[in-house]
Design a protein around this motif. Structure first.
Motif, PDB file in Angstrom:
ATOM      1  N   ASP A   1       0.927  -1.234   0.101  1.00 25.85           N
ATOM      2  CA  ASP A   1      -0.086  -0.127   0.073  1.00 25.85           C
ATOM      3  C   ASP A   1       0.889   1.299  -0.089  1.00 25.85           C
ATOM      4  N   TRP A   2       1.301   1.575  -1.315  1.00 27.00           N
ATOM      5  CA  TRP A   2       2.350   2.434  -1.245  1.00 27.00           C
ATOM      6  C   TRP A   2       1.822   4.083  -0.708  1.00 27.00           C
ATOM      7  N   PRO A   3       0.601   4.566  -1.163  1.00 23.26           N
ATOM      8  CA  PRO A   3      -0.053   5.576  -0.360  1.00 23.26           C
ATOM      9  C   PRO A   3       0.078   5.620   1.137  1.00 23.26           C
ATOM     10  N   ALA A   4      -0.105   4.412   1.724  1.00 22.82           N
ATOM     11  CA  ALA A   4      -0.233   4.247   3.124  1.00 22.82           C
ATOM     12  C   ALA A   4       1.353   4.638   3.536  1.00 22.82           C
ATOM     13  N   LEU A   5       2.150   4.133   2.611  1.00 30.24           N
ATOM     14  CA  LEU A   5       3.655   4.125   3.215  1.00 30.24           C
ATOM     15  C   LEU A   5       4.159   5.649   2.915  1.00 30.24           C
ATOM     16  N   GLU A   6       3.598   6.488   2.277  1.00 29.63           N
ATOM     17  CA  GLU A   6       4.110   7.644   2.144  1.00 29.63           C
ATOM     18  C   GLU A   6       3.529   8.354   3.533  1.00 29.63           C
ATOM     19  N   SER A   7       2.375   8.082   4.137  1.00 30.04           N
ATOM     20  CA  SER A   7       1.850   8.850   5.058  1.00 30.04           C
ATOM     21  C   SER A   7       2.783   8.601   6.559  1.00 30.04           C
ATOM     22  N   VAL A   8       3.905   7.704   6.510  1.00 34.29           N
ATOM     23  CA  VAL A   8       4.705   7.645   7.640  1.00 34.29           C
ATOM     24  C   VAL A   8       5.976   7.988   7.184  1.00 34.29           C
ATOM     25  N   GLY A  10       8.789  11.116   6.251  1.00 31.41           N
ATOM     26  CA  GLY A  10       9.070  12.478   6.063  1.00 31.41           C
ATOM     27  C   GLY A  10       9.385  13.230   4.701  1.00 31.41           C
ATOM     28  N   PRO A  11      10.277  14.061   4.567  1.00 23.35           N
ATOM     29  CA  PRO A  11      10.408  14.667   3.210  1.00 23.35           C
ATOM     30  C   PRO A  11      10.874  13.664   2.189  1.00 23.35           C
ATOM     31  N   GLY A  12      10.613  13.655   0.991  1.00 23.66           N
ATOM     32  CA  GLY A  12      10.988  12.588   0.190  1.00 23.66           C
ATOM     33  C   GLY A  12      10.036  11.472   0.016  1.00 23.66           C
ATOM     34  N   ALA A  13       8.830  11.552   0.356  1.00 27.53           N
ATOM     35  CA  ALA A  13       8.006  10.413   0.746  1.00 27.53           C
ATOM     36  C   ALA A  13       7.490   9.814  -0.925  1.00 27.53           C
ATOM     37  N   ASP A  14       7.396  10.783  -1.695  1.00 27.16           N
ATOM     38  CA  ASP A  14       6.895  10.456  -2.962  1.00 27.16           C
ATOM     39  C   ASP A  14       8.072   9.669  -3.549  1.00 27.16           C
ATOM     40  N   VAL A  15       9.378   9.816  -3.481  1.00 30.39           N
ATOM     41  CA  VAL A  15      10.332   8.961  -3.996  1.00 30.39           C
ATOM     42  C   VAL A  15      10.596   7.600  -3.399  1.00 30.39           C
ATOM     43  N   ALA A  16      10.435   7.865  -1.926  1.00 31.01           N
ATOM     44  CA  ALA A  16      10.438   6.638  -1.346  1.00 31.01           C
ATOM     45  C   ALA A  16       9.441   5.422  -1.648  1.00 31.01           C
ATOM     46  N   ALA A  17       8.189   5.945  -2.086  1.00 29.57           N
ATOM     47  CA  ALA A  17       6.921   4.954  -2.364  1.00 29.57           C
ATOM     48  C   ALA A  17       7.441   4.344  -3.850  1.00 29.57           C
ATOM     49  N   ALA A  18       8.027   5.320  -4.623  1.00 30.65           N
ATOM     50  CA  ALA A  18       8.346   4.797  -6.091  1.00 30.65           C
ATOM     51  C   ALA A  18       9.432   3.724  -5.950  1.00 30.65           C
ATOM     52  N   GLN A  19      10.452   4.069  -4.821  1.00 29.40           N
ATOM     53  CA  GLN A  19      11.800   3.042  -4.923  1.00 29.40           C
ATOM     54  C   GLN A  19      11.364   1.771  -4.265  1.00 29.40           C
ATOM     55  N   HIS A  20      10.435   1.997  -3.027  1.00 33.26           N
ATOM     56  CA  HIS A  20       9.881   0.561  -2.624  1.00 33.26           C
ATOM     57  C   HIS A  20       9.313  -0.320  -3.815  1.00 33.26           C
ATOM     58  N   ALA A  21       8.349   0.469  -4.412  1.00 36.73           N
ATOM     59  CA  ALA A  21       7.805  -0.390  -5.432  1.00 36.73           C
ATOM     60  C   ALA A  21       8.624  -0.819  -6.605  1.00 36.73           C
ATOM     61  N   ALA A  22       9.520  -0.216  -6.795  1.00 35.11           N
ATOM     62  CA  ALA A  22      10.608  -0.703  -7.753  1.00 35.11           C
ATOM     63  C   ALA A  22      11.576  -1.823  -7.229  1.00 35.11           C
ATOM     64  N   TRP A  23      11.795  -1.766  -5.911  1.00 35.60           N
ATOM     65  CA  TRP A  23      12.480  -3.043  -5.258  1.00 35.60           C
ATOM     66  C   TRP A  23      11.658  -4.034  -5.075  1.00 35.60           C
ATOM     67  N   PHE A  24      10.303  -3.968  -5.148  1.00 35.27           N
ATOM     68  CA  PHE A  24       9.494  -5.150  -4.955  1.00 35.27           C
ATOM     69  C   PHE A  24       9.555  -5.796  -6.429  1.00 35.27           C
ATOM     70  N   ALA A  25       9.559  -4.815  -7.533  1.00 32.70           N
ATOM     71  CA  ALA A  25       9.293  -5.490  -8.710  1.00 32.70           C
ATOM     72  C   ALA A  25      10.650  -6.061  -8.915  1.00 32.70           C
ATOM     73  N   ASP A  26      11.759  -5.461  -8.800  1.00 33.39           N
ATOM     74  CA  ASP A  26      13.076  -5.725  -9.100  1.00 33.39           C
ATOM     75  C   ASP A  26      13.604  -7.080  -8.667  1.00 33.39           C
ATOM     76  N   LEU A  27      13.101  -7.425  -7.501  1.00 32.77           N
ATOM     77  CA  LEU A  27      13.251  -8.631  -6.634  1.00 32.77           C
ATOM     78  C   LEU A  27      12.385  -9.740  -6.797  1.00 32.77           C
ATOM     79  N   ALA A  28      11.376  -9.083  -7.883  1.00 31.87           N
ATOM     80  CA  ALA A  28      10.313 -10.461  -8.095  1.00 31.87           C
ATOM     81  C   ALA A  28       9.853 -10.958  -6.391  1.00 31.87           C
ATOM     82  N   VAL A  29       9.549 -10.038  -5.624  1.00 28.18           N
ATOM     83  CA  VAL A  29       9.221 -10.256  -4.331  1.00 28.18           C
ATOM     84  C   VAL A  29       8.032 -11.368  -4.324  1.00 28.18           C
ATOM     85  N   SER A  30       8.434 -12.558  -3.568  1.00 32.04           N
ATOM     86  CA  SER A  30       7.354 -13.671  -3.718  1.00 32.04           C
ATOM     87  C   SER A  30       6.987 -13.725  -2.058  1.00 32.04           C
TER      88      SER A  30
END
Length: 498
Positions: A1-8, A10-30
């Motif tokens: 839930d990337w929007p929920a992630l942004e809510s916790v 501080g600065p740079g929340a939008d970048v953090a959410a995008a990188q979390h999503a990329a990390w998830f995809a890049d590792l094909a997290v199972s």
């Protein structure tokens, strides 16, 4: 839930959410488990360490520790996010990439340990589009020296997505051909050569249909094999190469690579793969050579199978014409008079002696159908003589007088109607005595509803020699277990009759 992630954060929340999503995809997290370990509270900030256990696709679990700093925010705290929150090695602009490294394909060897396949150098003739100065000249040279039409060159170079610096493969040639064409094509701007190896039979074309071929994975095979296979890999396409693909190929080493904008790439974690395992075929080079030589001279379509009596291993199998359907292993045909082996065994088990006299009339009529012998024979013969001289009428009368259940039982112990595999595509034997009287009578001489492969009838002959039926195998080292067993005295009589 990337929007929920942004809510916790501080600065740079939008970048953090995008990188979390990329990390998830890049590792094909199972799978993902995060366990809190320690919290350090200071006057104006805090730090939290945690254990991460992430499933990287189907490669396995990767465990590591990381931490984040927390900053006060009103009555609570926010995460002071940096890329190392995902992994300690990650910096700004970094990302992960999962790569696979396959070991060399394992060999296929014959029963004596001799390699049946070998790696032979092969040259790919290709084009680098951005270096082409005259497409017309290039196309004309390809047509002159390799027989490739200009329209083929155009279709390759104009294919969607082709980039100027790509290497576009055109055709493959063997080393002798390369030596001839290289001085002719190399001076043409845009032409480039790459040397690879291809897997070929070690003894010319010996055993090609059994060993099979390798080639680039198709979309269909990719669906069948699934992960960790991917487009572009060379896999088994037929024969033993295909049947034992996962054994020969093993499993790849899976690397998690940190990619950085400055090119400082580092493998941060690896899942060890397993090398492929040698497949030992029951084939014997000399026997296979003889088998292929025999069928090569045959005027009619012919198949031959040689089976080791003690183990049931296939020592040789060949078909003519070659290069198509494997008649020796997969062809189903009426076995004809070779099926009299089954009927004779049933007769002996029923108490008939091989010296007993049986009638061998010129014809026998069943429900209006007239059956005859292929040659003129005496009107009465011993069972042994009737078998040796293949008296159709004797075996029709003899077989139809036996209990159907007894005949079915003997056929089953000879492997008929037993589902089995020899390691590659093959067919066994079918005996269906049900139906009308004519079909039943015809089955006594291997016609009607009886079908068998040359492979299976070779196993029938091997049964008489060994005294028990074993499932045939193209692979050596099986247990050679006797599946269908027979009385010792009956088999002794059968061997004498054979």
């Amino acid at each position: 839930d990337w929007p929920a992630l942004e809510s916790v954060i501080g600065p740079g929340a939008d970048v953090a959410a995008a990188q979390h999503a990329a990390w998830f995809a890049d590792l094909a997290v199972s799978s993902l488990e995060i366990e809190l370990e320690t919290t350090t509270l200071q006057a104006t900030d805090a730090a939290v360490t945690y254990l991460v256990e992430v499933g990287v696709g189907d490669a396995g679990l990767w465990r590591y520790r990381s931490e984040v700093a927390l900053i006060p925010a009103g009555d609570g705290w926010l995460v002071d996010w940096v890329p190392s929150a995902l992994h300690p090695s990650l910096g700004t602009g970094d990302h992960f990439e999962v790569s696979h490294r396959w070991s060399d394909r394992a060999p296929i060897v014959d029963v004596a340990g001799r390699a049946l396949v070998a790696d032979e150098p092969e040259v790919i003739v290709g084009i680098i589009p951005g270096r082409v100065e005259s497409r017309d000249t290039l196309a004309a040279e390809f047509q002159t020296h390799l027989g490739i039409s200009p329209s083929t060159i155009d279709s390759l170079l104009d294919a969607p997505g082709v980039q100027p610096d790509w290497y576009v493969p055109v055709t493959r040639v063997d080393r002798p051909s390369y030596v001839t064409i290289r001085p002719l094509l190399y001076p043409i701007p845009g032409v480039a050569f790459r040397v690879e190896s291809q897997r070929v039979p070690a003894f010319g074309t010996l055993g090609t249909e059994l060993i099979g071929t390798t080639g680039e994975i198709t979309a269909e095979l990719l669906d069948v094999l699934g992960p960790p296979y991917s487009a572009g890999l060379v896999v088994g396409r037929s024969g033993m190469e295909r049947a034992f693909e996962t054994v020969l190929a093993g499993t790849p080493t899976v690397d998690v690579v940190r990619r950085s904008p400055d090119g400082d790439d580092v493998v941060v974690h690896g899942f060890p793969g397993a090398a492929g395992e040698t497949v030992t075929a029951g084939l014997e080079v000399e026997a296979q050579y003889v088998a292929e030589s025999i069928v090569a001279d045959a005027a009619l379509p012919t198949a031959i199978v040689a089976i080791d009596i003690a183990t049931g291993e296939v020592r040789a199998a060949a078909s003519s014409p070659a290069g198509g359907f494997n008649e020796a292993l997969s062809g189903l045909y009426p076995p004809g008079s070779t099926f009299k082996t089954v009927v004779a065994t049933a007769a002996l088990e029923a108490g008939i002696q091989r010296s007993d006299v049986v009638a061998c009339p010129e014809t026998v009529t069943v429900s209006g159908k007239v059956f005859a012998n292929a040659a003129s024979l005496p009107s009465s013969l011993t069972l042994e003589q009737a078998f040796a001289r293949s008296c159709n009428t004797a075996f029709i009368e003899l077989g139809t007088s036996l209990e159907p259940g007894a005949l079915l039982d003997v056929a089953a112990r000879y492997g008929f109607d037993v589902e089995y595999t020899i390691g590659v595509a093959s067919a066994g034997g079918r005996f269906e005595p049900s139906g009308d009287a004519v079909n039943y009578a015809a089955s006594m001489i291997g016609q009607g509803r009886v079908l068998a492969s040359p492979l299976h009838m070779a196993s029938v002959a091997a049964t008489v020699a060994a005294g028990a039926w074993r499932v045939p195998s193209l692979i050596a080292g099986g247990d050679g277990e006797a599946v269908g067993t027979f009385d010792t005295a009956v088999m002794a009589d059968m061997r004498a009759m054979m």
